[in-house]
Design a protein around this motif. Structure first.
Motif, PDB file in Angstrom:
ATOM      1  N   ALA A 101      -0.097  -4.636   3.405  1.00  0.00           N
ATOM      2  CA  ALA A 101      -1.537  -4.596   3.689  1.00  0.00           C
ATOM      3  C   ALA A 101      -2.193  -5.908   3.288  1.00  0.00           C
ATOM      4  O   ALA A 101      -1.687  -6.631   2.427  1.00  0.00           O
ATOM      5  N   LEU A 105       3.471   0.515   2.973  1.00  0.00           N
ATOM      6  CA  LEU A 105       3.158  -0.403   4.076  1.00  0.00           C
ATOM      7  C   LEU A 105       2.698  -1.738   3.487  1.00  0.00           C
ATOM      8  O   LEU A 105       2.103  -1.752   2.402  1.00  0.00           O
ATOM      9  N   LEU A 123       0.837  -1.197   0.000  1.00  0.00           N
ATOM     10  CA  LEU A 123       0.000   0.000   0.000  1.00  0.00           C
ATOM     11  C   LEU A 123       0.877   1.253   0.000  1.00  0.00           C
ATOM     12  O   LEU A 123       1.849   1.343   0.761  1.00  0.00           O
ATOM     13  N   ILE A 165      -4.407   6.734   0.423  1.00  0.00           N
ATOM     14  CA  ILE A 165      -3.788   5.418   0.519  1.00  0.00           C
ATOM     15  C   ILE A 165      -4.159   4.663  -0.761  1.00  0.00           C
ATOM     16  O   ILE A 165      -5.282   4.790  -1.251  1.00  0.00           O
ATOM     17  N   LEU A 173      -3.980  -2.435   7.501  1.00  0.00           N
ATOM     18  CA  LEU A 173      -2.632  -1.893   7.318  1.00  0.00           C
ATOM     19  C   LEU A 173      -1.711  -2.466   8.387  1.00  0.00           C
ATOM     20  O   LEU A 173      -2.106  -2.597   9.547  1.00  0.00           O
TER      21      LEU A 173
END
Ligand code: OOG
Ligand code: MG
Length: 260
Positions: free
Chosen positions: A134, A132, A107, A226, A164
């Motif tokens: 995810a 990140l 992400l 995001i 997340l």
């Protein structure tokens, strides 16, 4: 006859809120790609009217593994809403979904807006605050999780929930293509993948999304958005009692639990 955009968006919205599957829309007549994105946009407006807020975007069907699983070759994009975002280790309740499946993803969190028909992966990396790991929960509103490309576009790319995890990593510090991933369910390995699985590079997948939004006249990415770059491997069903974890090289891990 063109499809009734408002009526079809309403049908999808009800299926989502009632966790009740429906027949796929194209059984009643053809839907062109632009019409499908128009239905998707009307569906998002229904969510906004219900008090939800758009917090980002997603690509889907960007890996060969996913395209094979869903029998389509066309990537797509959709929207992520504020009420569908959770944190590492959170539980989802099976009762809130029709037939949930979990995807392992990378992400992006955008540092600044990005739009236009020629955006590249390098521009995506330059505009990214951090990435990140995810887990995306997808939940097609269509019976038996079966659809054609326009159906799944209209259904907001099967978006249902996002978890997340991991630690924020600046993407310029590593080669996202080569970031490896292992996903397991209840301690048993399900699949392994790498960033290159999604259109050659996770940032390339996000760049595809930006270019596609431009083509559809839908703007682009906003600061703070995001953005899910798409599943590296196929999606796996999750049922009450299941615990799934995706472990990524460099980025850390992310887990989800399912209750009744
Ligand atoms: C469409 C959404 C696919 C991905 O990451 O490939 C997706 C579906 O398979 O239902 O989110
Ligand atoms: Mg996905």
């Amino acid at each position: 006859m063109p499809p009734d955009v408002t009526a079809l968006a309403g049908r999808l919205f009800n299926a989502y809120t009632e966790h009740q599957d429906i027949e796929r829309l194209t059984l009643e007549g053809d839907i062109a790609e632009r019409e499908a994105y128009a239905i998707q946009w009307a569906l998002i407006q229904r969510h906004v009217t219900a008090g939800e807020r758009v917090v980002g975007k997603k690509t889907g069907l960007t890996s060969v593994a996913k395209q094979r699983q869903m029998n389509t070759t066309e990537p797509l994009y959709g929207y992520l809403m504020d009420r569908t975002i959770g944190a590492d280790g959170d539980s989802i309740s099976r009762a809130n979904f029709i037939h949930p499946r979990v995807e392992s993803e990378i992400l992006f969190v955008m540092d600044r807006p990005l739009a236009g028909p020629t955006v590249t992966g390098q521009q995506v990396i330059a505009a990214t605050r951090y990435v990140l790991p995810a887990l995306e929960v997808i939940d097609s509103r269509f019976r038996d999780f079966k659809f054609t490309a326009p159906d799944v576009v209209a259904d907001n790319a099967s978006a249902a929930y996002v978890i997340l995890g991991g630690t924020a990593t600046v993407p310029a510090e590593l080669d996202l293509r080569l970031v490896g991933m292992a996903v397991s369910k209840n301690g048993e390995l399900l699949a392994t993948g790498a960033g290159a699985a999604i259109l050659g590079h996770p940032a390339g997948s996000v760049a595809w999304l930006v270019r596609k939004m431009a083509e559809m006249g839908a703007g682009g990415l906003e600061e703070g958005d995001i953005v899910l770059a798409g599943a590296l491997v196929e999606a796996f069903a999750i049922e009450p009692g299941d615990f799934m974890t995706a472990e990524f090289d460099h980025l850390g891990s992310v887990s989800i639990r399912c209750t009744a």
